[in-house]
Design an enzyme around this catalytic site. Structure first.
Site, mmCIF file in Angstrom:
data_model
loop_
_atom_site.group_PDB
_atom_site.id
_atom_site.type_symbol
_atom_site.label_atom_id
_atom_site.label_comp_id
_atom_site.label_asym_id
_atom_site.label_seq_id
_atom_site.Cartn_x
_atom_site.Cartn_y
_atom_site.Cartn_z
ATOM 1 N N LYS A 87 -56.155 -33.359 -34.237
ATOM 2 C CA LYS A 87 -56.840 -34.375 -33.440
ATOM 3 C C LYS A 87 -58.107 -34.762 -34.180
ATOM 4 O O LYS A 87 -59.065 -33.981 -34.239
ATOM 5 C CB LYS A 87 -57.179 -33.816 -32.057
ATOM 6 C CG LYS A 87 -55.914 -33.463 -31.259
ATOM 7 C CD LYS A 87 -56.204 -32.731 -29.963
ATOM 8 C CE LYS A 87 -54.916 -32.445 -29.215
ATOM 9 N NZ LYS A 87 -55.096 -31.580 -28.041
ATOM 10 N N SER A 117 -53.530 -28.848 -24.260
ATOM 11 C CA SER A 117 -52.703 -27.713 -24.686
ATOM 12 C C SER A 117 -53.501 -26.750 -25.545
ATOM 13 O O SER A 117 -53.490 -26.875 -26.772
ATOM 14 C CB SER A 117 -51.497 -28.235 -25.470
ATOM 15 O OG SER A 117 -51.917 -29.120 -26.495
ATOM 16 N N ALA A 119 -53.893 -23.664 -27.683
ATOM 17 C CA ALA A 119 -52.873 -22.922 -28.432
ATOM 18 C C ALA A 119 -52.523 -21.610 -27.737
ATOM 19 O O ALA A 119 -51.346 -21.243 -27.636
ATOM 20 C CB ALA A 119 -53.389 -22.651 -29.849
ATOM 21 N N LYS A 170 -61.735 -37.321 -27.356
ATOM 22 C CA LYS A 170 -62.032 -36.304 -26.318
ATOM 23 C C LYS A 170 -62.782 -35.110 -26.886
ATOM 24 O O LYS A 170 -63.557 -34.456 -26.191
ATOM 25 C CB LYS A 170 -60.763 -35.904 -25.568
ATOM 26 C CG LYS A 170 -59.713 -35.135 -26.373
ATOM 27 C CD LYS A 170 -59.906 -33.634 -26.344
ATOM 28 C CE LYS A 170 -59.023 -32.930 -27.348
ATOM 29 N NZ LYS A 170 -59.302 -31.495 -27.451
ATOM 30 N N ASP A 223 -56.315 -34.641 -21.634
ATOM 31 C CA ASP A 223 -56.947 -33.732 -22.595
ATOM 32 C C ASP A 223 -58.470 -33.735 -22.430
ATOM 33 O O ASP A 223 -59.133 -32.720 -22.675
ATOM 34 C CB ASP A 223 -56.561 -34.146 -24.026
ATOM 35 C CG ASP A 223 -56.452 -32.947 -24.964
ATOM 36 O OD1 ASP A 223 -56.773 -31.829 -24.530
ATOM 37 O OD2 ASP A 223 -56.062 -33.135 -26.132
ATOM 38 N N THR A 227 -60.655 -30.351 -21.914
ATOM 39 C CA THR A 227 -61.664 -29.935 -22.893
ATOM 40 C C THR A 227 -63.076 -30.025 -22.347
ATOM 41 O O THR A 227 -63.972 -29.367 -22.872
ATOM 42 C CB THR A 227 -61.529 -30.748 -24.209
ATOM 43 O OG1 THR A 227 -60.402 -31.573 -24.141
ATOM 44 C CG2 THR A 227 -61.381 -29.867 -25.385
ATOM 45 N N LEU A 253 -63.179 -23.657 -35.154
ATOM 46 C CA LEU A 253 -63.076 -25.072 -35.509
ATOM 47 C C LEU A 253 -63.397 -25.944 -34.289
ATOM 48 O O LEU A 253 -62.718 -25.868 -33.279
ATOM 49 C CB LEU A 253 -61.649 -25.364 -35.978
ATOM 50 C CG LEU A 253 -61.311 -26.827 -36.217
ATOM 51 C CD1 LEU A 253 -61.946 -27.322 -37.517
ATOM 52 C CD2 LEU A 253 -59.793 -27.035 -36.268
ATOM 53 N N GLU A 255 -63.389 -29.699 -33.864
ATOM 54 C CA GLU A 255 -63.064 -30.949 -34.576
ATOM 55 C C GLU A 255 -64.029 -32.081 -34.248
ATOM 56 O O GLU A 255 -64.290 -32.948 -35.078
ATOM 57 C CB GLU A 255 -61.630 -31.391 -34.248
ATOM 58 C CG GLU A 255 -60.534 -30.617 -34.957
ATOM 59 C CD GLU A 255 -60.319 -31.060 -36.406
ATOM 60 O OE1 GLU A 255 -61.284 -31.512 -37.051
ATOM 61 O OE2 GLU A 255 -59.186 -30.913 -36.891
HETATM 62 N N1 LIG Z 1 -56.159 -24.475 -31.234
HETATM 63 C C1 LIG Z 1 -55.847 -25.293 -30.235
HETATM 64 O O1 LIG Z 1 -55.873 -24.927 -29.043
HETATM 65 C C2 LIG Z 1 -55.438 -26.700 -30.518
HETATM 66 C C3 LIG Z 1 -55.690 -27.284 -31.740
HETATM 67 N N2 LIG Z 1 -55.330 -28.581 -31.946
HETATM 68 C C4 LIG Z 1 -55.639 -29.245 -33.200
HETATM 69 O O2 LIG Z 1 -54.937 -28.610 -34.250
HETATM 70 C C5 LIG Z 1 -55.674 -28.738 -35.470
HETATM 71 C C6 LIG Z 1 -55.786 -27.372 -36.104
HETATM 72 O O3 LIG Z 1 -56.513 -26.570 -35.207
HETATM 73 P P1 LIG Z 1 -56.388 -24.992 -35.156
HETATM 74 O O4 LIG Z 1 -55.006 -24.534 -35.462
HETATM 75 O O5 LIG Z 1 -56.967 -24.572 -33.883
HETATM 76 O O6 LIG Z 1 -57.349 -24.625 -36.355
HETATM 77 P P2 LIG Z 1 -57.594 -23.229 -37.017
HETATM 78 O O7 LIG Z 1 -58.856 -23.361 -37.774
HETATM 79 O O8 LIG Z 1 -57.433 -22.120 -36.021
HETATM 80 O O9 LIG Z 1 -56.363 -23.065 -38.022
HETATM 81 C C7 LIG Z 1 -56.144 -23.974 -39.027
HETATM 82 C C8 LIG Z 1 -54.942 -23.526 -39.856
HETATM 83 O O10 LIG Z 1 -54.750 -24.510 -40.868
HETATM 84 C C9 LIG Z 1 -54.612 -23.836 -42.101
HETATM 85 N N3 LIG Z 1 -55.079 -24.710 -43.155
HETATM 86 C C10 LIG Z 1 -56.294 -25.260 -43.285
HETATM 87 N N4 LIG Z 1 -56.317 -26.048 -44.372
HETATM 88 C C11 LIG Z 1 -55.093 -25.988 -44.933
HETATM 89 C C12 LIG Z 1 -54.498 -26.569 -46.061
HETATM 90 N N5 LIG Z 1 -55.192 -27.405 -46.825
HETATM 91 N N6 LIG Z 1 -53.206 -26.281 -46.324
HETATM 92 C C13 LIG Z 1 -52.525 -25.446 -45.544
HETATM 93 N N7 LIG Z 1 -53.025 -24.850 -44.454
HETATM 94 C C14 LIG Z 1 -54.296 -25.124 -44.152
HETATM 95 C C15 LIG Z 1 -55.419 -22.570 -41.991
HETATM 96 O O11 LIG Z 1 -54.902 -21.652 -42.908
HETATM 97 P P3 LIG Z 1 -55.725 -20.357 -43.398
HETATM 98 O O12 LIG Z 1 -55.456 -19.326 -42.344
HETATM 99 O O13 LIG Z 1 -55.106 -20.056 -44.707
HETATM 100 O O14 LIG Z 1 -57.168 -20.756 -43.475
HETATM 101 C C16 LIG Z 1 -55.124 -22.190 -40.534
HETATM 102 O O15 LIG Z 1 -53.921 -21.465 -40.447
HETATM 103 C C17 LIG Z 1 -57.029 -29.364 -35.090
HETATM 104 O O16 LIG Z 1 -57.027 -30.726 -35.386
HETATM 105 C C18 LIG Z 1 -57.112 -29.146 -33.583
HETATM 106 O O17 LIG Z 1 -57.875 -30.160 -32.942
HETATM 107 C C19 LIG Z 1 -54.675 -29.301 -31.018
HETATM 108 C C20 LIG Z 1 -54.375 -28.745 -29.793
HETATM 109 C C21 LIG Z 1 -54.759 -27.417 -29.458
HETATM 110 O O1 LIG Z 2 -57.216 -29.843 -28.189
HETATM 111 C C1 LIG Z 2 -57.291 -28.833 -27.532
HETATM 112 C C2 LIG Z 2 -56.665 -28.684 -26.211
HETATM 113 O O2 LIG Z 2 -55.823 -29.753 -25.913
HETATM 114 C C3 LIG Z 2 -58.092 -27.697 -28.036
HETATM 115 O O3 LIG Z 2 -59.407 -27.932 -27.718
HETATM 116 P P1 LIG Z 2 -60.577 -27.296 -28.604
HETATM 117 O O4 LIG Z 2 -60.256 -27.671 -30.026
HETATM 118 O O5 LIG Z 2 -61.826 -27.902 -28.076
HETATM 119 O O6 LIG Z 2 -60.504 -25.817 -28.381
#
Ligand SMILES: NC(=O)C1=CN([C@@H]2O[C@H](COP(=O)(O)OP(=O)(O)OC[C@H]3O[C@@H](n4cnc5c(N)ncnc54)[C@H](OP(=O)(O)O)[C@@H]3O)[C@@H](O)[C@H]2O)C=CC1
Ligand SMILES: O=C(CO)COP(=O)(O)O
Length: 306
Positions: A87, A117, A119, A170, A223, A227, A253, A255
Site C-alpha cells: 500500500k 487486513s 497480517a 489511509k 481500511d 487503521t 514498517l 508505510e
Molecule cells: N503487515 C500487515 O498487516 C499488512 C501489510 N500490508 C502492506 O504490505 C507491504 C509489506 O508490509 P509488511 O509485510 O508488513 O512489511 P515487513 O517489513 O514486515 O516485511 C517486508 C518483507 O519484504 C521483504 N523485502 C523487503 N525488500 C525486499 C526486496 N527488495 N526483495 C525481496 N523481499 C524484500 C522483507 O524481507 P527480509 O525479511 O529479507 O527483510 C520482508 O520479508 C506494505 O506495503 C504494507 O502496507 C498490507 C496489509 C496488511
Molecule cells: O494495511 C494494514 C491493514 O489493512 C496494516 O496496517 P499498518 O501497516 O498500519 O499496520
C-alpha cells in the site's frame, strides 16, 4: 497462508537463503510468531522456483516493489498475474503499485489486493474481507476464486486506481489519527479527524476517476476505519509516538511515513485539497510542530461540508 487455506499449492520465497532455511525448519515465520506455517507451503530462496506459479503475490514494501518485480520479471511465464499487496505510491515517479509492476514486468498482468487486513489476523484465520482489483474483471474474479475461503472473503473489482488510492492514503491518515490519540485530544477529535481524512481520500480518488463504491468500500473507508482505530496499526502506532513526543517505534514498517510526501505532491499536482495529509507530511519533515499543525487545521476558514 490464505492461498494454502484456499487449497492452493504455495511457494513462499525469501530473498535471504538462511532466513528461508530457518522458516522451513521451524515451520514458522519470525515476522508472525506463534503462527505455524501450513504444511502445504514450500519455502525457498530460489526465485525461479517461486516464479513457476499460476499467480504471484508480491508482498514487499511499496518502495521496494520495483526492485523485487524487476528480479522476478525474467523468470515469469508471459501473462502471469502479479498481485501487488503493498500500500503506497513510489517516490520520485508518483506511480501506483500496478503502474510500477507494468513498467518493471511488462510481460506480467498486474493486479492489486487491498483492504482491512492485519497480517496477524489474516494468518490466524480470523474472518477478513478485502478487495482484489484488476483491469480485466474475469482475471479479478478468477483470483478471488483462487484465494477466497470461509475465513478470507475477497470482493473483485476493476477499479484498480480507486483501490490503490484508498490503501495509500489511509496509512497517512492513520498517522494523523495516532497523533490525535497521542496528544490526548479526545474521542470526538479522533472521529472528526477520521471523517475529514476520509473526505480527503474521496477527493483524491474522484480526481483520479475512482468509483465511489470503491472509496466507501473495503479498500477505502474499510481500511481507514481499521487503521485509525488503534495501535495494532503500525501507522497509528507511529502517529501515537509522534503525538506523545516519543521516538518512532523501531523495526516497524509504517508505510504512511513514506507515502505522505508523495501523496501531498500528487494532490497538489491535481489541485486536490488534502490539509490533514499535508499536516502529516509537514510534521514528519520537521517543518511544523504538532501543536501548530493542529491549530492551523482548526483555524482553516469555515466552509460547507463536502
Ligand atoms: N503487515 C500487515 O498487516 C499488512 C501489510 N500490508 C502492506 O504490505 C507491504 C509489506 O508490509 P509488511 O509485510 O508488513 O512489511 P515487513 O517489513 O514486515 O516485511 C517486508 C518483507 O519484504 C521483504 N523485502 C523487503 N525488500 C525486499 C526486496 N527488495 N526483495 C525481496 N523481499 C524484500 C522483507 O524481507 P527480509 O525479511 O529479507 O527483510 C520482508 O520479508 C506494505 O506495503 C504494507 O502496507 C498490507 C496489509 C496488511
Ligand atoms: O494495511 C494494514 C491493514 O489493512 C496494516 O496496517 P499498518 O501497516 O498500519 O499496520
Amino acid at each position: 497462508a490464505v492461498a494454502a487455506r484456499a487449497g492452493r499449492a504455495v511457494t513462499l520465497y525469501a530473498r535471504d537463503a538462511e532466513h528461508a532455511a530457518r522458516i522451513a525448519s521451524a515451520r514458522e515465520n519470525p515476522r508472525l510468531p506463534g503462527i505455524p506455517l501450513a504444511s502445504r507451503i514450500a519455502v525457498t530462496a530460489d526465485l525461479a522456483a517461486a516464479a513457476r506459479a499460476d499467480a504471484v503475490l508480491v508482498v514487499v514494501p511499496a518502495q521496494h516493489l520495483r526492485g523485487a518485480v524487476m528480479h522476478v520479471a525474467p523468470l515469469l511465464a508471459p501473462g502471469t498475474p502479479l498481485v501487488a499487496c503493498a500500500k503506497g505510491i513510489e517516490h520520485g515517479t508518483h506511480k501506483f503499485m500496478t503502474e510500477v509492476i507494468a513498467e518493471a514486468a511488462p510481460c506480467a498482468t498486474p493486479a492489486i489486493l487491498s483492504g482491512p487486513s492485519f497480517a496477524d489476523d489474516v494468518a490466524r484465520g480470523l474472518p477478513t474481507a478485502v478487495t482484489l482489483a484488476a483491469p480485466d474483471e474475469a482475471l479479478a474474479a478468477a483470483l478471488v476464486q483462487a484465494l477466497g475461503s470461509p475465513t478470507f472473503r475477497p470482493y473483485h473489482s476493476t477499479d484498480v486506481r480507486g483501490v490503490e488510492i484508498g490503501g495509500a492514503a489511509k496509512n497517512v491518515l492513520a498517522i494523523a489519527a495516532g497523533i490525535v490519540a497521542g496528544r490526548q485530544l479526545g474521542a470526538s477529535a479522533l472521529a472528526a479527524l477520521t471523517t475529514r481524512g476520509f473526505a480527503e481520500l474521496v477527493r483524491l480518488g474522484r480526481a483520479h476517476g475512482a468509483r465511489s463504491e470503491t472509496l466507501t468500500g473495503l479498500s477505502g473507508l474499510g481500511d481507514l476505519i481499521l487503521t485509525c482505530a488503534g495501535p495494532q496499526s503500525r501507522n497509528f502506532a507511529a502517529g501515537l509516538a509522534l503525538g506523545r513526543g516519543e521516538p518512532l517505534p523501531a523495526g516497524k514498517l509504517a508505510e504512511g511515513q513514506y507515502t505522505a510526501p508523495v501523496l501531498v505532491e500528487l494532490a497538489a499536482a491535481r489541485g486536490v485539497e488534502m490539509p490533514v495529509a499535508q499536516a502529516v507530511a509537514a510534521i514528519l519533515a520537521g517543518a511544523v510542530t504538532i501543536d501548530a499543525a493542529i491549530e492551523a487545521l482548526m483555524l482553516r476558514p469555515f466552509k460547507a461540508e463536502e
